[in-house]
Write a protein that holds these residues in place. Sequence first.
Motif, PDB file in Angstrom:
ATOM      1  N   SER A   1       0.834  -1.206   0.000  1.00 60.36           N
ATOM      2  CA  SER A   1       0.000   0.000   0.000  1.00 60.36           C
ATOM      3  C   SER A   1       0.869   1.256   0.000  1.00 60.36           C
ATOM      4  O   SER A   1       2.087   1.198   0.177  1.00 60.36           O
ATOM      5  N   GLY A   2       0.213   2.405  -0.163  1.00 58.65           N
ATOM      6  CA  GLY A   2       0.936   3.675  -0.155  1.00 58.65           C
ATOM      7  C   GLY A   2       1.632   3.960   1.168  1.00 58.65           C
ATOM      8  O   GLY A   2       2.608   4.706   1.214  1.00 58.65           O
ATOM      9  N   TRP A   3       1.121   3.378   2.256  1.00 59.29           N
ATOM     10  CA  TRP A   3       1.753   3.516   3.572  1.00 59.29           C
ATOM     11  C   TRP A   3       2.765   2.408   3.826  1.00 59.29           C
ATOM     12  O   TRP A   3       3.269   2.263   4.943  1.00 59.29           O
ATOM     13  N   GLY A   4       3.039   1.600   2.827  1.00 62.93           N
ATOM     14  CA  GLY A   4       4.019   0.530   2.984  1.00 62.93           C
ATOM     15  C   GLY A   4       3.487  -0.706   3.672  1.00 62.93           C
ATOM     16  O   GLY A   4       4.274  -1.538   4.131  1.00 62.93           O
ATOM     17  N   LEU A   5       2.151  -0.868   3.739  1.00 60.46           N
ATOM     18  CA  LEU A   5       1.573  -2.065   4.346  1.00 60.46           C
ATOM     19  C   LEU A   5       1.718  -3.247   3.392  1.00 60.46           C
ATOM     20  O   LEU A   5       1.416  -3.149   2.198  1.00 60.46           O
TER      21      LEU A   5
END
Length: 305
Positions: free
Chosen positions: A232-236
């Motif tokens: 994801s964009g948050w690095g998830l």
Amino acid sequence: MSDPLRDGSTWALSLIAFIGSVFSPYYAWQRRRWGDDQALAEDHVAVNVSLYHRAPGARGFGKWWTMTERGHHALARDRDALRIGPSRLAWMEDGALQVLLDERTAPWPRPVRGRLTLRPRAQPARAFRLQQGGLHHWQPIAPSARIEVDLQAPATRWEGEAYMDSNWGRRPLARDFARWHWARRCDPGAGCRVVYALEPLAGEASALDLQIDGRGSVTAHTAPPRCDLPTSGWGLHRQTCADPRHRPVLSATLESGPFYCRSLLDDAQGGAPWMHETLDLRRFRHPLVQAMLPFRMPRRSRHAG
């Protein structure tokens, strides 16, 4: 929860009623100060609404998101009804669940107000343990249902396929799980498939792969191998369980945060899309994330209503 943009609709929604909000920074602070046994779950209640709209031709989604936390004074419940602040959920005599919403988005206040009516096709009685200790459970209450949405704010009316489940436990999720990945697909014949992959803090990872038919009968299968999805964009790190030859394809991200992500997956064999969720509880416990949460999850005092 409605299915992702089915029946020609450009709308989708998710609704979660919390008693002892597992994502509440205020509840986490109280547990750290007083201990799990002294922190009162009923003093941390909220109605979370995530509403999505995709205009024709648009690539992105318009979003409405509410999660105002309230104390025990705002909670009333009995066998058939639950009231949290100005919103109410109640089972009706015809077997439908009616939800009367009156919430406001955060951090920029906009009203989300109106009525939802969920009509279950079947209601399995079976619940599942999420870990060996039996401290956490999950149950598909209405895995196949229809939803009627009639909102005054934002003004919209539509119908579609829907789903309802429940999670409950005897202690905080973050004490027992590192992360989990959940996915559901609506299948022909009013059934659905649910894949639930769990990563505990101690012990081996596990997964549920359930086929639920239109009568509510549940068949458990051996889950296929885990496969990675785009980060994801948050690095998830996103993941699901699928045949490597037919792994789903990420088509859209509906919700993206530092510890939670909700996504749409296209079925590789041309079936209905999947609703997919990733929850990272190690991220949730990070002090910086805890400091950020009140901007999206305001808490109202007793005198604020």
